[in-house]
Design an enzyme around this catalytic site. Structure first.
Site, PDB file in Angstrom:
ATOM      1  N   ASP A  13       6.864  -0.173   0.235  1.00 59.68           N
ATOM      2  CA  ASP A  13       7.036  -1.619   0.031  1.00 59.68           C
ATOM      3  C   ASP A  13       8.444  -1.980  -0.427  1.00 59.68           C
ATOM      4  O   ASP A  13       8.636  -2.965  -1.143  1.00 59.68           O
ATOM      5  CB  ASP A  13       6.000  -2.166  -0.976  1.00 59.68           C
ATOM      6  CG  ASP A  13       4.589  -1.790  -0.577  1.00 59.68           C
ATOM      7  OD1 ASP A  13       4.279  -1.933   0.618  1.00 59.68           O
ATOM      8  OD2 ASP A  13       3.818  -1.337  -1.433  1.00 59.68           O
ATOM      9  N   LYS A  16      11.471  -2.239   4.052  1.00 61.72           N
ATOM     10  CA  LYS A  16      12.067  -1.541   5.196  1.00 61.72           C
ATOM     11  C   LYS A  16      11.947  -2.350   6.476  1.00 61.72           C
ATOM     12  O   LYS A  16      12.842  -2.345   7.308  1.00 61.72           O
ATOM     13  CB  LYS A  16      11.378  -0.181   5.409  1.00 61.72           C
ATOM     14  CG  LYS A  16      11.550   0.772   4.261  1.00 61.72           C
ATOM     15  CD  LYS A  16      10.745   2.034   4.474  1.00 61.72           C
ATOM     16  CE  LYS A  16       9.249   1.848   4.405  1.00 61.72           C
ATOM     17  NZ  LYS A  16       8.719   1.400   3.110  1.00 61.72           N
ATOM     18  N   GLY A  40       2.595  -1.762   5.989  1.00 59.93           N
ATOM     19  CA  GLY A  40       2.605  -3.188   6.312  1.00 59.93           C
ATOM     20  C   GLY A  40       4.044  -3.657   6.253  1.00 59.93           C
ATOM     21  O   GLY A  40       4.575  -3.917   5.187  1.00 59.93           O
ATOM     22  N   HIS A  41       4.707  -3.670   7.398  1.00 63.26           N
ATOM     23  CA  HIS A  41       6.121  -4.052   7.436  1.00 63.26           C
ATOM     24  C   HIS A  41       6.219  -5.546   7.745  1.00 63.26           C
ATOM     25  O   HIS A  41       5.895  -5.978   8.840  1.00 63.26           O
ATOM     26  CB  HIS A  41       6.874  -3.193   8.451  1.00 63.26           C
ATOM     27  CG  HIS A  41       6.983  -1.760   8.007  1.00 63.26           C
ATOM     28  ND1 HIS A  41       7.540  -0.766   8.754  1.00 63.26           N
ATOM     29  CD2 HIS A  41       6.600  -1.166   6.836  1.00 63.26           C
ATOM     30  CE1 HIS A  41       7.497   0.381   8.080  1.00 63.26           C
ATOM     31  NE2 HIS A  41       6.917   0.149   6.924  1.00 63.26           N
ATOM     32  N   GLN A 221       5.952   3.941   4.267  1.00 60.82           N
ATOM     33  CA  GLN A 221       5.733   4.360   2.870  1.00 60.82           C
ATOM     34  C   GLN A 221       7.102   4.681   2.239  1.00 60.82           C
ATOM     35  O   GLN A 221       8.107   4.150   2.659  1.00 60.82           O
ATOM     36  CB  GLN A 221       4.759   5.537   2.774  1.00 60.82           C
ATOM     37  CG  GLN A 221       3.322   5.195   3.158  1.00 60.82           C
ATOM     38  CD  GLN A 221       3.082   5.207   4.655  1.00 60.82           C
ATOM     39  OE1 GLN A 221       3.423   6.140   5.337  1.00 60.82           O
ATOM     40  NE2 GLN A 221       2.467   4.165   5.164  1.00 60.82           N
TER      41      GLN A 221
HETATM   42  P1  IMP Z   1      -3.194   6.347   2.225  1.00 65.81           P
HETATM   43  O1  IMP Z   1      -1.927   6.735   2.889  1.00 65.81           O
HETATM   44  O2  IMP Z   1      -3.771   5.061   2.755  1.00 65.81           O
HETATM   45  O3  IMP Z   1      -4.188   7.434   2.144  1.00 65.81           O
HETATM   46  O4  IMP Z   1      -2.842   6.013   0.692  1.00 65.81           O
HETATM   47  C1  IMP Z   1      -2.319   7.003  -0.183  1.00 65.81           C
HETATM   48  C2  IMP Z   1      -1.465   6.345  -1.253  1.00 65.81           C
HETATM   49  O5  IMP Z   1      -0.284   5.823  -0.662  1.00 65.81           O
HETATM   50  C3  IMP Z   1      -2.136   5.155  -1.955  1.00 65.81           C
HETATM   51  O6  IMP Z   1      -1.677   5.111  -3.295  1.00 65.81           O
HETATM   52  C4  IMP Z   1      -1.619   3.955  -1.194  1.00 65.81           C
HETATM   53  O7  IMP Z   1      -1.627   2.772  -1.967  1.00 65.81           O
HETATM   54  C5  IMP Z   1      -0.204   4.413  -0.895  1.00 65.81           C
HETATM   55  N1  IMP Z   1       0.324   3.820   0.326  1.00 65.81           N
HETATM   56  C6  IMP Z   1       0.019   4.142   1.601  1.00 65.81           C
HETATM   57  N2  IMP Z   1       0.733   3.409   2.455  1.00 65.81           N
HETATM   58  C7  IMP Z   1       1.509   2.618   1.714  1.00 65.81           C
HETATM   59  C8  IMP Z   1       2.509   1.651   2.052  1.00 65.81           C
HETATM   60  O8  IMP Z   1       2.831   1.400   3.206  1.00 65.81           O
HETATM   61  N3  IMP Z   1       3.104   1.029   0.990  1.00 65.81           N
HETATM   62  C9  IMP Z   1       2.821   1.325  -0.296  1.00 65.81           C
HETATM   63  N4  IMP Z   1       1.907   2.234  -0.645  1.00 65.81           N
HETATM   64  C10 IMP Z   1       1.258   2.874   0.354  1.00 65.81           C
END
Ligand code: IMP
Length: 417
Positions: A13, A16, A40-41, A221
């Site tokens: 977040d 990017k 979520g871009h 991420q």
């Molecule tokens: P997962 O990738 O959905 O399994 O989530 C694993 C961890 O990464 C969790 O703490 C999510 O909140 C975090 N996470 C996954 N994708 C994002 C992202 O795009 N932005 C921020 N946090 C993320």
């Protein structure tokens, strides 16, 4: 060496999407190399807000071709919704979106497995976005995943059903199964995907590199969520660092020209896990409201805190970052002083190294107060206190700040390079 990389250096977040959208017109190809619809871009185009989850953030411009790389995990149902969103804005994707045939598919049952695993973990849950990311990468590593290219073969339905049934055997009875409806959307998504060019991404990029085309690799991420180097086990399931670019796209490391790291002027995290500079107080709430820190994918309130330069420098070293891009500087308008963490106390001992484990041992941040700013009253390019903040970041990390973003709109980027 015409591949440039944009990476997040915090817990995701960082903004990017906006930066990739800003840089995209200078590139021939924008390629996503990892993650999936957990991302979520967000990009603002005038009054329209576009949130991209799997489709690269260069797609709103004429010039670049966009490639969903082999390192991505793709959910056809989610993909179809994104395509529809973009079409409703008048964006024609068909000529400019390619999908690697080696990208793995997220099945509806991957999402059910994600939910089941999180509910079994109780207090220790990761706080996953529940998009099926972890289970899809698990199947990839277990060598039983389905890939995009498989949809062209006659045995695809049979293989889908076999994997789905194996998943269902692992799920307990309590998991609510509106599976039939989800499967319907999933198969409709598969049909949507068939309309796009399913390609050998590595060959497309090899040819582009041979022709000296410019490629921008887009990360999802952030570094602190990297499966190897993040705050394990509170991480995502892919390599979000520069190493992920080569494996997630099929390009050689020697093709990489520069690595741009994106950081917010403060810090956020969604989901569980260590966050040394988190503010569980009024200041944290003020940051959340000022920065509208609610997840673009899940709507969850993000945890907020001060900029953590110990973590940022660790992230820079892991990926060889050569330029920093600082976003959301405007959110700190009126905060005075602005704090930045320059060290931690771990078991009472000061350290500037990012520790191995922050779950069993607590890191107490050591802060350096810096003077605040207000960009409502002063242009970023002429604001001395903002400049002093950026200089401090550059000096501590050893990496220059090339751009600062001062608002959500495309044009709100100040270039220092
Ligand atoms: P997962 O990738 O959905 O399994 O989530 C694993 C961890 O990464 C969790 O703490 C999510 O909140 C975090 N996470 C996954 N994708 C994002 C992202 O795009 N932005 C921020 N946090 C993320």
């Amino acid at each position: 060496m015409p591949v440039d990389v944009v990476l997040g250096l915090q817990w995701g977040d960082e903004g990017k999407g906006k930066i990739v959208d800003f840089l995209a017109p200078s590139y021939d190809i924008v390629a996503r190399f990892q993650g999936g619809p957990n991302a979520g871009h967000t990009i603002y185009m005038g009054d329209s807000k576009v949130v991209l989850h799997s489709i690269p953030s260069g797609v709103l411009h004429e010039r670049p071709i966009n490639l969903i790389g082999n390192g991505v995990v793709l959910d056809p149902a989610q993909f179809a919704m994104e395509v529809q969103q973009l079409e409703s804005l008048g964006i024609d994707l068909y000529g400019k979106l390619l999908i690697s045939e080696r990208a793995h598919l997220i099945l509806p049952t991957h999402r059910l497995l994600d939910a089941s695993s999180e509910s079994h973990m109780g207090e220790r849950r990761i706080g996953s976005t529940l998009r099926g990311i972890g289970p899809a990468y698990t199947d990839k590593a277990a060598r039983q995943g389905l890939r995009v290219g498989d949809i062209r073969f006659g045995d695809f339905v049979r293989r889908y059903e076999a994997l789905r049934d194996a998943h269902l055997r692992r799920l307990d009875q309590q998991v609510s199964l509106d599976l039939a409806q989800q499967e319907q959307q999933w198969w409709a998504g598969i049909e949507r995907m068939r309309a796009f060019r399913l390609v050998s991404g590595e060959q497309v990029l090899y040819e582009a590199l041979s022709q000296k085309q410019l490629i921008l690799a887009e990360g999802a991420q952030g570094t602190m969520l990297d499966i190897d180097f993040g705050t394990y086990p509170y991480v995502t399931s892919s390599n979000t660092t520069a190493g992920g670019v080569c494996t997630g796209l099929g390009i050689p490391p020697t093709a990489i020209r520069s690595v741009l790291g994106v950081i917010k002027a403060y810090c956020t995290r969604v989901g569980s896990g260590p966050f040394p500079t988190e503010l569980n107080d009024e200041t944290g709430e003020r940051l959340r409201q000022a920065g509208q820190e609610f997840g673009a994918t899940t709507g969850r309130p993000r945890r907020c805190g001060w900029l953590d330069l110990v973590a940022v420098r660790y992230a820079i070293r892991l990926s060889g970052v050569q330029q920093l891009i600082v976003t959301k500087a405007d959110v700190l308008n009126g905060f005075d002083p602005v704090q930045v963490a320059t060290a931690y106390l771990v078991n009472g001992q000061p350290t500037e190294q990012f520790p191995y484990d922050l779950v069993r041992q607590k890191a107490v941040p050591v802060y350096r107060p810096l003077r605040g700013w207000n960009l409502n009253h002063q242009a970023a390019s002429h604001c001395e206190t903002l400049q002093a903040f950026l200089d401090f970041v550059a000096q501590y990390t050893g990496v220059p700040v090339s751009h600062v973003s001062t608002g959500p709109q495309r044009e709100q980027v100040v270039c220092f390079a």
